[in-house]
Design a protein around this motif. Structure first.
Motif, PDB file in Angstrom:
ATOM      1  N   GLU A   3       0.869  -1.183   0.000  1.00 46.21           N
ATOM      2  CA  GLU A   3       0.000   0.000   0.000  1.00 46.21           C
ATOM      3  C   GLU A   3       0.909   1.238   0.000  1.00 46.21           C
ATOM      4  O   GLU A   3       1.837   1.327   0.814  1.00 46.21           O
ATOM      5  CB  GLU A   3      -0.873   0.021   1.252  1.00 46.21           C
ATOM      6  N   VAL A   4       0.661   2.172  -0.914  1.00 46.82           N
ATOM      7  CA  VAL A   4       1.463   3.389  -1.003  1.00 46.82           C
ATOM      8  C   VAL A   4       0.539   4.594  -1.207  1.00 46.82           C
ATOM      9  O   VAL A   4      -0.609   4.447  -1.616  1.00 46.82           O
ATOM     10  CB  VAL A   4       2.484   3.329  -2.171  1.00 46.82           C
ATOM     11  N   MET A   5       1.060   5.767  -0.924  1.00 45.90           N
ATOM     12  CA  MET A   5       0.363   7.014  -1.253  1.00 45.90           C
ATOM     13  C   MET A   5       1.021   7.563  -2.509  1.00 45.90           C
ATOM     14  O   MET A   5       2.250   7.509  -2.649  1.00 45.90           O
ATOM     15  CB  MET A   5       0.478   8.033  -0.114  1.00 45.90           C
ATOM     16  N   VAL A   6       0.194   8.085  -3.419  1.00 43.49           N
ATOM     17  CA  VAL A   6       0.732   8.661  -4.648  1.00 43.49           C
ATOM     18  C   VAL A   6       0.183  10.064  -4.853  1.00 43.49           C
ATOM     19  O   VAL A   6      -0.957  10.364  -4.502  1.00 43.49           O
ATOM     20  CB  VAL A   6       0.411   7.796  -5.890  1.00 43.49           C
ATOM     21  N   LYS A   7       1.029  10.912  -5.400  1.00 41.58           N
ATOM     22  CA  LYS A   7       0.599  12.244  -5.826  1.00 41.58           C
ATOM     23  C   LYS A   7       0.589  12.220  -7.346  1.00 41.58           C
ATOM     24  O   LYS A   7       1.601  11.913  -7.976  1.00 41.58           O
ATOM     25  CB  LYS A   7       1.541  13.325  -5.317  1.00 41.58           C
ATOM     26  N   ILE A   8      -0.584  12.497  -7.924  1.00 43.21           N
ATOM     27  CA  ILE A   8      -0.760  12.451  -9.369  1.00 43.21           C
ATOM     28  C   ILE A   8      -0.991  13.874  -9.860  1.00 43.21           C
ATOM     29  O   ILE A   8      -1.909  14.559  -9.405  1.00 43.21           O
ATOM     30  CB  ILE A   8      -1.947  11.550  -9.748  1.00 43.21           C
ATOM     31  N   THR A   9      -0.146  14.312 -10.783  1.00 46.53           N
ATOM     32  CA  THR A   9      -0.257  15.647 -11.355  1.00 46.53           C
ATOM     33  C   THR A   9      -0.358  15.510 -12.859  1.00 46.53           C
ATOM     34  O   THR A   9       0.451  14.814 -13.478  1.00 46.53           O
ATOM     35  CB  THR A   9       0.981  16.507 -11.008  1.00 46.53           C
ATOM     36  N   THR A  10      -1.370  16.170 -13.443  1.00 47.75           N
ATOM     37  CA  THR A  10      -1.480  16.206 -14.900  1.00 47.75           C
ATOM     38  C   THR A  10      -1.500  17.658 -15.347  1.00 47.75           C
ATOM     39  O   THR A  10      -2.050  18.523 -14.674  1.00 47.75           O
ATOM     40  CB  THR A  10      -2.762  15.508 -15.411  1.00 47.75           C
ATOM     41  N   ASN A  11      -0.883  17.893 -16.467  1.00 51.10           N
ATOM     42  CA  ASN A  11      -0.876  19.221 -17.075  1.00 51.10           C
ATOM     43  C   ASN A  11      -1.269  19.038 -18.532  1.00 51.10           C
ATOM     44  O   ASN A  11      -0.559  18.374 -19.291  1.00 51.10           O
ATOM     45  CB  ASN A  11       0.515  19.847 -16.955  1.00 51.10           C
ATOM     46  N   GLN A  12      -2.409  19.611 -18.909  1.00 52.65           N
ATOM     47  CA  GLN A  12      -2.889  19.517 -20.281  1.00 52.65           C
ATOM     48  C   GLN A  12      -2.770  20.889 -20.923  1.00 52.65           C
ATOM     49  O   GLN A  12      -3.250  21.883 -20.370  1.00 52.65           O
ATOM     50  CB  GLN A  12      -4.344  19.063 -20.313  1.00 52.65           C
ATOM     51  N   VAL A  13      -2.134  20.935 -22.101  1.00 60.49           N
ATOM     52  CA  VAL A  13      -1.963  22.187 -22.837  1.00 60.49           C
ATOM     53  C   VAL A  13      -2.652  22.016 -24.185  1.00 60.49           C
ATOM     54  O   VAL A  13      -2.306  21.121 -24.956  1.00 60.49           O
ATOM     55  CB  VAL A  13      -0.468  22.522 -23.039  1.00 60.49           C
ATOM     56  N   MET A  22      -4.119  19.607 -12.895  1.00 61.57           N
ATOM     57  CA  MET A  22      -4.886  18.921 -11.874  1.00 61.57           C
ATOM     58  C   MET A  22      -3.917  18.129 -11.013  1.00 61.57           C
ATOM     59  O   MET A  22      -2.964  17.540 -11.528  1.00 61.57           O
ATOM     60  CB  MET A  22      -5.905  17.976 -12.521  1.00 61.57           C
ATOM     61  N   GLU A  23      -4.163  18.125  -9.698  1.00 61.26           N
ATOM     62  CA  GLU A  23      -3.292  17.395  -8.793  1.00 61.26           C
ATOM     63  C   GLU A  23      -4.140  16.788  -7.688  1.00 61.26           C
ATOM     64  O   GLU A  23      -5.029  17.445  -7.158  1.00 61.26           O
ATOM     65  CB  GLU A  23      -2.256  18.354  -8.205  1.00 61.26           C
ATOM     66  N   PHE A  24      -3.870  15.520  -7.366  1.00 62.78           N
ATOM     67  CA  PHE A  24      -4.536  14.915  -6.228  1.00 62.78           C
ATOM     68  C   PHE A  24      -3.650  13.834  -5.626  1.00 62.78           C
ATOM     69  O   PHE A  24      -2.739  13.323  -6.275  1.00 62.78           O
ATOM     70  CB  PHE A  24      -5.939  14.384  -6.576  1.00 62.78           C
ATOM     71  N   VAL A  25      -3.907  13.526  -4.363  1.00 63.53           N
ATOM     72  CA  VAL A  25      -3.169  12.503  -3.626  1.00 63.53           C
ATOM     73  C   VAL A  25      -4.157  11.401  -3.290  1.00 63.53           C
ATOM     74  O   VAL A  25      -5.284  11.672  -2.880  1.00 63.53           O
ATOM     75  CB  VAL A  25      -2.536  13.093  -2.346  1.00 63.53           C
ATOM     76  N   THR A  26      -3.745  10.152  -3.467  1.00 67.59           N
ATOM     77  CA  THR A  26      -4.636   9.033  -3.199  1.00 67.59           C
ATOM     78  C   THR A  26      -3.819   7.802  -2.784  1.00 67.59           C
ATOM     79  O   THR A  26      -2.607   7.775  -2.955  1.00 67.59           O
ATOM     80  CB  THR A  26      -5.513   8.717  -4.438  1.00 67.59           C
ATOM     81  N   GLU A  27      -4.512   6.815  -2.264  1.00 71.35           N
ATOM     82  CA  GLU A  27      -3.875   5.541  -1.924  1.00 71.35           C
ATOM     83  C   GLU A  27      -3.786   4.698  -3.187  1.00 71.35           C
ATOM     84  O   GLU A  27      -4.634   4.790  -4.071  1.00 71.35           O
ATOM     85  CB  GLU A  27      -4.711   4.794  -0.892  1.00 71.35           C
ATOM     86  N   ALA A  28      -2.767   3.859  -3.237  1.00 71.74           N
ATOM     87  CA  ALA A  28      -2.590   2.972  -4.383  1.00 71.74           C
ATOM     88  C   ALA A  28      -1.980   1.659  -3.911  1.00 71.74           C
ATOM     89  O   ALA A  28      -1.461   1.561  -2.800  1.00 71.74           O
ATOM     90  CB  ALA A  28      -1.686   3.632  -5.423  1.00 71.74           C
ATOM     91  N   LYS A  29      -2.065   0.680  -4.773  1.00 76.21           N
ATOM     92  CA  LYS A  29      -1.433  -0.605  -4.522  1.00 76.21           C
ATOM     93  C   LYS A  29      -0.297  -0.749  -5.534  1.00 76.21           C
ATOM     94  O   LYS A  29      -0.452  -0.424  -6.703  1.00 76.21           O
ATOM     95  CB  LYS A  29      -2.436  -1.739  -4.686  1.00 76.21           C
ATOM     96  N   LEU A  30       0.843  -1.252  -5.055  1.00 74.09           N
ATOM     97  CA  LEU A  30       2.035  -1.405  -5.878  1.00 74.09           C
ATOM     98  C   LEU A  30       2.542  -2.834  -5.747  1.00 74.09           C
ATOM     99  O   LEU A  30       2.630  -3.368  -4.647  1.00 74.09           O
ATOM    100  CB  LEU A  30       3.116  -0.425  -5.386  1.00 74.09           C
TER     101      LEU A  30
END
Length: 141
Positions: A3-13, A22-30
């Motif tokens: 189980e890990v925490m991830v920060k996901i950032t997207t930049n659309q141009v 857009m940026e959000f932090v969520t739990e993930a499985k690795l």
């Protein structure tokens, strides 16, 4: 499986140069299987596809993104491979349209221990209707 925490950032141009970040932090499985690292996380309202689960299959020079669940629709898979084009379908409320993705840059530094990051820079075209450049950064925290 870790189980890990991830920060996901997207930049659309878009074609006009307008940026949407857009940026959000969520739990993930690795976990690791063979030579690939897998990262699985739930999408949110913020990402625009609530009710979906995203699975990233990360190899050193290739990443396969696949979405499952409600709202995933068809065309729920994109393959990123540096310097290569991927063609597929993208589901919209009005039906599926042709999509083409060209991966400009791909850096995968994910580790089994739950660290590192994934950076993907790609150009996308939806049947000539929308053209843009996107950057996706996922950092394991």
């Amino acid at each position: 499986m870790k189980e890990v925490m991830v920060k996901i950032t997207t930049n659309q141009v878009n074609e006009q140069g307008d940026e949407d970040i857009m940026e959000f932090v969520t739990e993930a499985k690795l976990y690791k299987r063979g030579e690939a690292m897998y990262l699985i996380y739930e999408e949110t309202e913020l990402s625009g596809v609530p009710g979906c689960r995203t699975r990233l299959k990360c190899k050193p020079d290739e990443v396969q993104m696949k979405r499952f669940g409600e709202g995933a629709g068809i065309g729920n898979e994109i393959r990123f491979e540096r310097g290569k084009r991927y063609s597929g379908l993208y589901d919209t409320p009005f039906g599926a349209i042709e999509m083409e993705v060209l991966t400009n840059k791909l850096e995968n530094n994910l580790t089994e221990e739950g660290g590192g990051n994934l950076d993907i820079d790609y150009s996308i075209s939806l049947k000539g209707l929308i053209e843009g450049r996107n950057q996706l950064n996922i950092t394991l925290m």
